[in-house]
Design an enzyme around this catalytic site. Structure first.
Site, mmCIF file in Angstrom:
data_model
loop_
_atom_site.group_PDB
_atom_site.id
_atom_site.type_symbol
_atom_site.label_atom_id
_atom_site.label_comp_id
_atom_site.label_asym_id
_atom_site.label_seq_id
_atom_site.Cartn_x
_atom_site.Cartn_y
_atom_site.Cartn_z
ATOM 1 N N LYS A 107 -7.573 -49.483 -79.468
ATOM 2 C CA LYS A 107 -7.508 -50.141 -78.157
ATOM 3 C C LYS A 107 -7.792 -49.119 -77.088
ATOM 4 O O LYS A 107 -7.540 -47.918 -77.274
ATOM 5 C CB LYS A 107 -6.111 -50.720 -77.923
ATOM 6 C CG LYS A 107 -6.114 -51.853 -76.934
ATOM 7 C CD LYS A 107 -6.588 -53.116 -77.626
ATOM 8 C CE LYS A 107 -6.458 -54.342 -76.798
ATOM 9 N NZ LYS A 107 -6.542 -55.545 -77.643
ATOM 10 N N ASN A 222 -9.722 -65.974 -70.170
ATOM 11 C CA ASN A 222 -10.692 -66.362 -71.189
ATOM 12 C C ASN A 222 -10.060 -67.081 -72.383
ATOM 13 O O ASN A 222 -10.589 -68.078 -72.866
ATOM 14 C CB ASN A 222 -11.438 -65.096 -71.642
ATOM 15 C CG ASN A 222 -12.449 -65.391 -72.709
ATOM 16 O OD1 ASN A 222 -12.207 -65.139 -73.883
ATOM 17 N ND2 ASN A 222 -13.568 -65.975 -72.341
HETATM 18 N N1 GLU Z 1 -9.533 -57.736 -77.165
HETATM 19 C C1 GLU Z 1 -9.548 -58.696 -78.208
HETATM 20 C C2 GLU Z 1 -8.272 -58.651 -79.015
HETATM 21 O O1 GLU Z 1 -7.237 -58.227 -78.558
HETATM 22 C C3 GLU Z 1 -10.802 -58.592 -79.052
HETATM 23 C C4 GLU Z 1 -11.038 -57.274 -79.709
HETATM 24 C C5 GLU Z 1 -12.407 -57.123 -80.333
HETATM 25 O O2 GLU Z 1 -13.167 -58.064 -80.312
HETATM 26 O O3 GLU Z 1 -12.667 -56.033 -80.826
HETATM 27 O O4 GLU Z 1 -8.221 -59.108 -80.113
#
Ligand code: GLU
Length: 428
Positions: A107, A222
């Site tokens: 992340k 979203n």
């Molecule tokens: N940010 C999104 C999540 O928390 C998607 C992460 C991604 O597609 O790599 O799952």
């Protein structure tokens, strides 16, 4: 992104420790998996529009890449903390493992408020973040994606910077790109749709017709927008949504007993998930300051905002009518409130299963980008549905068979998969 003493990293570790103990995980594997394998903390100097220079703090945290390249979004938030990013990186590892895609967990974050930054400032911030990480990321190392307050536009700036540094075209570096620029059809909808695929399966197992159900949603970004739209398309009634209002600096709940129209509501929502109050009033919504979304007499609650939203402060307000909590957000329930929910009999679709649709579609996008061959939208959504449905069924079956909480069942599956990968690689 937390308030007071809440620490999402400690929450993520407590969830992990509980299941590590339950499955008798050996000490070394436990030690390896209860913390990130690599962390990058850095500053990003940005030339502001007024000619001044501002220094932002940025992070990338790679929790584990035993099953494949690390994967996870990057978020922009004024209250971002290193421990929030750590927790989210861990949840990404479990998320990719539960849907069985060959990716690890990571992340990223920048402490900033994009609502107060111009497009040019945001672009320089995105490019600055990539410049600090360009040597440590890549299609087969670590692949970022959108998250809270970031979108396709940011992803393309980041890709462009990465490609300028490395000299070439590497569309597999990042996912969530605009369609036509290496993005996948269906990626924007994927997290919200994925959430509803799991809700649909949960209702099916409980013998409840979706047409006879109602839901209350927290957040209208979203995830929430596409969840509301698909849930409604399948016959469900969204009676309440709740979102942040940047004008009044508070949250508002919007209600309509006969059901809100997700599509119309989306059209009156800004890029940060704030609904236009005047337009909502014209639509006949009842509006109320505060987070009344949680106390609605509905069948399904969908927290789709950020972490630490269901706590001891409000868990007692959940209506007796609620049968399912589908966690669209990452970590929306804190440790203490989770204990109450665990014992309440409410069926929980835990975050890293419920919201895995986004990263699952990111995986499809990576496959398409790396092959430079793009699929039809129906193919993408059909594959997404299949992945989400089978992951849901596996977790629900284990939960039923062993009589364990859904969150624990999801952890058992994920931890076992990741533990097996680290063992096979000879790391422990
Ligand atoms: N940010 C999104 C999540 O928390 C998607 C992460 C991604 O597609 O790599 O799952």
């Amino acid at each position: 992104m937390n308030n007071n003493s809440y620490n999402p990293y400690l929450n993520a570790q407590a969830q992990f420790d509980r299941v590590a103990e339950m499955i008798g995980l050996d000490e070394a594997t436990r030690e390896l998996l209860r913390q990130p394998m690599k962390e990058y903390h850095f500053t990003i100097p940005v030339r502001m529009d007024d000619g001044s220079n501002k220094i932002f703090n940025g992070y990338r945290i790679q929790h584990n890449d035993a099953r494949g390249p690390a994967k996870g979004g990057i978020r922009f938030h004024p209250q971002e903390t290193v421990d929030t990013v750590r927790a989210l990186s861990m949840w990404m590892t479990w998320k990719c493992a539960v849907v069985d895609i060959p990716l690890g967990g990571a992340k990223g974050g920048i402490v900033c408020d994009p609502r107060n930054l111009s497009d040019g400032e945001q672009e320089r911030l995105c490019r600055g973040w990539v410049r600090k990480l360009a040597k440590d990321m890549g299609p087969f190392i670590d692949v970022p994606a959108p998250d809270v307050m970031t979108n396709a536009k940011h992803m393309l700036w980041m890709l462009d910077e990465f490609e300028a540094i490395h000299g070439g075209r590497f569309p597999g570096f990042i996912t969530g790109k605009p369609v036509g620029m290496g993005g996948s059809l269906g990626r924007t909808e994927a997290t919200g749709y994925g959430l509803i695929y799991t809700v649909r399966e949960a209702l099916r197992e409980q013998g409840i017709k979706i047409e006879n159900t109602s839901a209350s949603i927290q957040g209208f970004g979203n995830v929430a927008q596409y969840a509301a739209q698909l849930y409604q398309e399948l016959g469900g009634h969204v009676v309440s949504v709740c979102c942040w209002d940047n004008e009044d600096k508070t949250v508002y709940s919007f209600h309509k007993a006969e059901g809100l129209d997700g599509k119309i509501l989306s059209e009156m929502t800004d890029a940060f998930g704030s609904i236009d109050k005047d337009k909502a009033r014209d639509l006949g919504c009842n509006m109320q300051a505060g987070d009344a979304w949680i106390e609605q007499d509905v069948d399904i609650l969908m927290p789709c905002a950020i972490e630490n939203q269901i706590t001891m402060r409000n868990v007692g307000k959940i209506s007796k009518q609620v049968k399912i909590i589908a966690e669209g957000a990452n970590g929306p329930v804190n440790t203490e409130a989770d204990e109450i929910i665990r014992n309440s009999g409410i069926f929980v679709i835990p975050d890293f299963l419920a919201n895995a649709g986004g990263v699952t579609c990111s995986y499809f996008e990576q496959v398409q980008s790396n092959n430079n061959y793009y699929w039809e939208k129906e193919d993408v959504l059909q594959k997404l549905d299949a992945k989400m449905t089978s992951a849901f069924k596996a977790v629900s079956e284990l939960s039923g068979k062993n009589n364990i909480y859904m969150r624990d069942a999801a952890y058992v599956i994920s931890i076992n998969r990741v533990a097996q990968a680290v063992k096979m690689r000879g790391w422990v």
